[in-house]
Design an enzyme around this catalytic site. Structure first.
Site, short mmCIF file in Angstrom:
data_model
loop_
_atom_site.label_atom_id
_atom_site.label_comp_id
_atom_site.label_asym_id
_atom_site.label_seq_id
_atom_site.Cartn_x
_atom_site.Cartn_y
_atom_site.Cartn_z
N SER A 105 0.84 -1.19 0.00
CA SER A 105 0.00 0.00 0.00
C SER A 105 0.88 1.23 0.00
O SER A 105 1.98 1.23 0.55
CB SER A 105 -0.94 0.02 1.21
OG SER A 105 -0.20 0.04 2.41
N HIS A 150 -2.85 7.31 -4.15
CA HIS A 150 -2.94 6.15 -3.26
C HIS A 150 -3.07 4.90 -4.12
O HIS A 150 -3.75 4.91 -5.15
CB HIS A 150 -4.17 6.27 -2.35
CG HIS A 150 -4.66 4.94 -1.83
ND1 HIS A 150 -5.70 4.25 -2.42
CD2 HIS A 150 -4.23 4.17 -0.80
CE1 HIS A 150 -5.90 3.12 -1.76
NE2 HIS A 150 -5.02 3.04 -0.79
N TYR A 192 -2.52 -3.05 -3.40
CA TYR A 192 -2.78 -4.33 -4.06
C TYR A 192 -2.48 -5.45 -3.07
O TYR A 192 -1.44 -5.42 -2.41
CB TYR A 192 -1.95 -4.46 -5.35
CG TYR A 192 -2.44 -3.48 -6.40
CD1 TYR A 192 -3.62 -3.74 -7.11
CD2 TYR A 192 -1.78 -2.28 -6.62
CE1 TYR A 192 -4.10 -2.81 -8.03
CE2 TYR A 192 -2.25 -1.35 -7.54
CZ TYR A 192 -3.42 -1.63 -8.24
OH TYR A 192 -3.91 -0.72 -9.13
N ARG A 193 -3.39 -6.40 -2.97
CA ARG A 193 -3.33 -7.38 -1.89
C ARG A 193 -3.86 -8.74 -2.33
O ARG A 193 -4.62 -8.85 -3.29
CB ARG A 193 -4.15 -6.88 -0.70
CG ARG A 193 -5.59 -6.59 -1.05
CD ARG A 193 -6.31 -5.79 0.03
NE ARG A 193 -7.69 -5.48 -0.36
CZ ARG A 193 -8.03 -4.42 -1.08
NH1 ARG A 193 -7.11 -3.56 -1.48
NH2 ARG A 193 -9.30 -4.21 -1.42
N GLY A 228 -2.68 -7.52 17.22
CA GLY A 228 -1.27 -7.26 16.98
C GLY A 228 -1.01 -6.30 15.83
O GLY A 228 0.10 -6.22 15.32
N ALA A 229 -2.05 -5.58 15.41
CA ALA A 229 -1.90 -4.66 14.28
C ALA A 229 -0.86 -3.59 14.61
O ALA A 229 -0.75 -3.13 15.74
CB ALA A 229 -3.23 -4.01 13.94
N ARG A 230 -0.13 -3.19 13.58
CA ARG A 230 0.90 -2.17 13.75
C ARG A 230 0.30 -0.82 13.39
O ARG A 230 0.15 -0.47 12.21
CB ARG A 230 2.11 -2.49 12.88
CG ARG A 230 3.33 -1.64 13.22
CD ARG A 230 4.55 -2.20 12.49
NE ARG A 230 5.77 -1.57 12.97
CZ ARG A 230 6.28 -0.44 12.44
NH1 ARG A 230 5.66 0.16 11.46
NH2 ARG A 230 7.41 0.04 12.92
N GLU A 272 1.28 2.27 13.52
CA GLU A 272 2.08 3.22 12.75
C GLU A 272 1.96 2.97 11.25
O GLU A 272 1.91 3.91 10.45
CB GLU A 272 3.54 3.15 13.18
CG GLU A 272 3.81 3.71 14.56
CD GLU A 272 3.56 5.21 14.65
OE1 GLU A 272 3.75 5.90 13.64
OE2 GLU A 272 3.17 5.68 15.73
N SER A 273 1.93 1.70 10.86
CA SER A 273 1.82 1.37 9.45
C SER A 273 0.41 1.60 8.93
O SER A 273 0.22 2.05 7.80
CB SER A 273 2.24 -0.09 9.22
OG SER A 273 3.60 -0.27 9.55
#
Length: 413
Positions: free
Chosen positions: A204, A218, A221-222, A371-373, A375-376
């Protein structure tokens, strides 16, 4: 393989014995170097520890290390430090390890990770060429204790780019109930129980330029896999690219959409019109009754006609990012602008923040993931934004021209 360590390899020259506590020290060192210990090995250690406690004795067990010496083994662990990502045209060591991404006969999740690594490197290095003061991306390789990790590359307070971030995430674990409910609402045939094993990999990017005459871009792709609880694995792709100008340049919008259309038409001539409408509908700030920008393409849950066809389409879309955006940057980044234009840019960035925090599905999924980050996840937000009470553009002004297009999306191609 560098990203997996099985500490029970047979070796011919040396055997090294560890206590259970020592084995845990090895695991700690391994994790510190960005590696994971296979579940089977961890269970083996755990059972050994239980036996030790039940017998009330100090038991020893042997771990055969695939190396010619104890020093050689730790040299293997530290090999990451000698890895040169530039050799592979990557920003950092991949989450899955560079050996895992080699070859053609690898799993789709690894092919997607390699694609993400490639586009991240190409874009970051090209963006850096605009920064004549030598500003470079900060590279932050992080791990997630629940499984996986990522590579965040962020450039802040440059002469051309106020904030640019290109993130890769490769995460796995179990889906919380909130995420499962969100997927079920989109028609996914998943049990309403939560705790389903999943694997997600994606790239991203958001770029907020300094000059208000250069638009924000923006893209994301995932690839996603989830075990539906019956032993079957469901998979799908998603993503898109969109443009958010503060001032409307019709030629820029047309060129941008033309590049995306060409990428779509190479695979299916119905894709562009369908995904363009989807983009207009998705990036809709409903409480403002306006779109976030002039659109682009957006799609999700893409799982046909085949996995290979879907991947090739996503690859084409990712490859179209640089030719769709950098010529626009090149055309405007040195143009003069006024204090009023900078003020309007800050107001439009306020709208950008509103959409991302209130409506964006990716942000919601990230915040719901254990556990998501953070900052990202919030990397997409600009360094600064502005909200003014009852702010409306002057009739006939360039600002009003933009707002009219955002309220009534146009077909640019």
């Amino acid at each position: 393989r560098l990203h997996h360590i099985d500490l029970r390899f047979k070796m011919s020259l040396h055997r090294v014995s560890f206590t259970v506590n020592a084995s845990r020290r090895v695991a700690t060192i391994a994790r510190g170097h960005g590696y994971s210990i296979p579940r089977q090995t961890r269970l083996y250690w755990s059972r050994s520890h239980q036996k030790q406690r039940s017998n009330q004795s100090f038991r020893m067990f042997k771990i055969s290390v695939g190396a010619t010496s104890f020093a050689g083994f730790f040299g293997f662990l530290s090999s990451k430090s000698s890895f040169d990502p530039e050799k592979f045209h990557w920003m950092a060591l991949p989450v899955s390890g560079h050996k895992a991404l080699e070859g053609d006969n690898i799993e789709m999740r690894l092919r997607m990770e390699r694609l993400c690594m490639d586009i991240q490197y190409k874009l970051c290095r090209q963006l850096e060429t605009f920064e004549e003061n030598g500003k470079r991306f900060k590279i932050d390789r992080w791990t997630r204790k629940e499984g996986g990790g990522g590579i965040s590359c962020v450039l802040q307070e440059g002469d051309v780019f106020e904030k640019a971030g290109v993130n890769i995430s490769v995460v796995h674990g179990v889906l919380p109930l909130a995420a499962v409910k969100q997927m079920r609402s989109r028609g996914k045939n998943l049990p309403d129980s939560g705790n389903l094993p999943f694997y997600a990999v994606g790239v991203s990017c958001v770029i907020h330029p300094v000059n208000p005459l250069v638009p924000t871009i923006h893209f994301n792709y995932r690839y996603f896999e989830v075990n539906d609880g019956t032993g079957e694995r469901q998979w799908w792709f998603g993503g898109g690219t969109d443009l958010t100008p503060s001032y409307l340049d019709e030629k820029d919008a047309t060129d941008f959409h033309t590049t995306l259309k060409n990428a779509c038409d190479a695979h299916d001539e119905t894709y562009y019109s369908k995904f363009k409408r989807w983009c207009d509908d998705y990036f809709n700030i409903t409480h403002r009754e306006e779109r976030r920008g002039v659109g682009g393409i957006f799609f999700d849950d893409l799982d046909s006609p085949s996995q290979e066809d879907c991947f090739k389409f996503v690859e084409s879309c990712a490859d179209s990012v640089i030719p769709s955006y950098l010529p626009i940057v090149q055309s405007h980044y040195k143009e003069d602008y006024t204090e009023q234009q900078k003020l309007w840019q800050q107001i439009r960035r306020g709208r950008y923040v509103e959409f991302n925090l209130v409506h964006d599905r990716g942000t919601k999924f990230g915040l719901h993931t254990p556990g998501a980050r953070i900052e990202s996840i919030l990397m997409s937000l600009p360094l600064s934004a502005r909200w003014e009470y009852m702010q409306t553009p002057q009739p006939g002004s360039p600002e009003e021209k933009l707002v009219k297009v955002l309220q009534n999306p146009r077909d640019w191609v």
